[in-house]
Structures are given as structure tokens and as C-alpha cells.
Design a protein around this motif. Structure first.
Motif: not given
Length: 192
Positions: A87-92, A170-173
Motif C-alpha cells: 500500500l505504501l509503495w502504490f500510494e507513492y 493503490p489499495s487494490f493493487m
């Protein structure tokens, strides 16, 4: 002094944004320092005050993002789930959409892709080393293969996500990638 720092920071941001925007329009090899200077609305001298050449500029831009991602990973508890990391990765990635979409789609992106992959390999190795003792016994023979496979899979999924216009949140990924990582690692441990 503070005013000078702000001007320097503003110039550097303009230069970085200029190179990213130019990479949308043309291959990195075709971009000149004059192109960057014109787009950033700074002198060539200003660029050379901060960077040796366009390759140094690109290298520092990539390193800046890799360092920020590493800091994000370091801020997570050692026992955090892969979903939390994802989640942190995809939000970034989403908050730096322009940079990642350009770097993963550009012809000169192989240098970035290699650095990006190396980042994930290091993070996966760190995560595996943080596992409780005994849970990964017997994996030493194939550990490098497993880590390489998982790192390449993450990079491939991120590339797919950007090339398809971020079709999922991002949360789904994070949920999907986290579950896949956990399943793969659990399967590896049960083989041990």
C-alpha cells in the motif's frame, strides 16, 4: 541564506520536472542540456552548478525516488504484512505518477528498471531475513531464484499498472500483490 536555499530548491525542481516532461516527448538520448535549460527556464550554467551532465541529472533523480522509497520501507515495522508495504509503495507510485510512468515507458528506461528491480530485491531480502528463525530453513539453495522471481514480478505488475492507466486503486493493487507475495513465500517455506 534561507532565501538562497529556496531558490536553489526551486531551480532543481524545475530542472527535474523539465527532464521528465521532455522524456514524454522524445528519447532521453535526444534531449540536450539546452532543451532542459529552455524548459526549466534556467540557464545552462545553473544546470551545471547542480549536475555534471544530463546523465548525472537523471541518475540523481532516480536515486532520489529510490531513497524515498527505501525510507518508506524502513519506517514500516519489521513484522508488517506485505499488503501494508504494498500500500505504501502504490500510494507513492500514484503520488509520483508522472515520474514512474515516464521512466517505465521510456526507451531509456532500462537503466531505471534495473535500479527499480534492485530496490525490490533488496527489500525482499531484508524482509526474508527478518522472518522468524527456522521458518526459512532449507531455502538457501533457491533463495536467490525466489527473490529474483518475486522482484521481477513486482516490477512487471507496476509497469502493467502504469501502462494501463492505473486501472485499480493503490489499495487494490497492494492487496493483490501482498497476497501473491505471501502465497509465494508460504509455498516456498512448505517446500523446505
Amino acid at each position: 541564506m534561507l532565501k538562497m536555499d529556496r531558490r536553489i530548491r526551486k531551480s532543481q525542481e524545475a530542472i527535474k520536472m523539465a527532464v521528465i516532461e521532455l522524456m514524454i516527448e522524445k528519447n532521453f538520448d535526444q534531449i540536450t542540456i539546452q532543451d532542459i535549460s529552455d524548459r526549466a527556464d534556467v540557464s545552462r550554467r545553473t544546470i551545471y552548478l547542480h549536475y555534471m551532465d544530463k546523465f548525472d541529472l537523471l541518475d540523481k533523480l532516480i536515486e532520489e525516488h529510490i531513497d524515498e522509497m527505501r525510507e518508506i520501507c524502513d519506517s514500516i515495522d519489521d513484522d508488517a504484512e506485505y499488503i501494508d508495504m504494498g500500500l505504501l509503495w502504490f500510494e507513492y507510485f500514484e503520488s509520483h505518477y508522472l515520474f514512474f510512468s515516464v521512466m517505465l515507458a521510456s526507451k531509456g528506461g532500462s537503466f531505471f528498471r534495473n535500479r527499480f528491480l534492485e530496490f525490490f530485491l533488496q527489500e525482499l531480502k531484508k524482509k526474508e531475513n527478518d522472518m522468524p528463525e527456522g521458518s526459512n530453513q532449507g531455502l538457501t539453495d533457491g533463495e536467490d531464484v525466489d527473490i529474483q522471481f518475486l522482484g521481477a514480478a513486482i516490477v512487471g505488475v507496476v509497469e502493467w499498472w502504469f501502462k494501463n492507466g492505473k486501472p485499480h486503486s493503490p489499495s487494490f493493487m497492494a492487496q493483490r500483490v501482498g497476497l501473491l507475495l505471501e502465497r509465494n513465500l508460504e509455498a516456498d517455506f512448505s517446500l523446505a
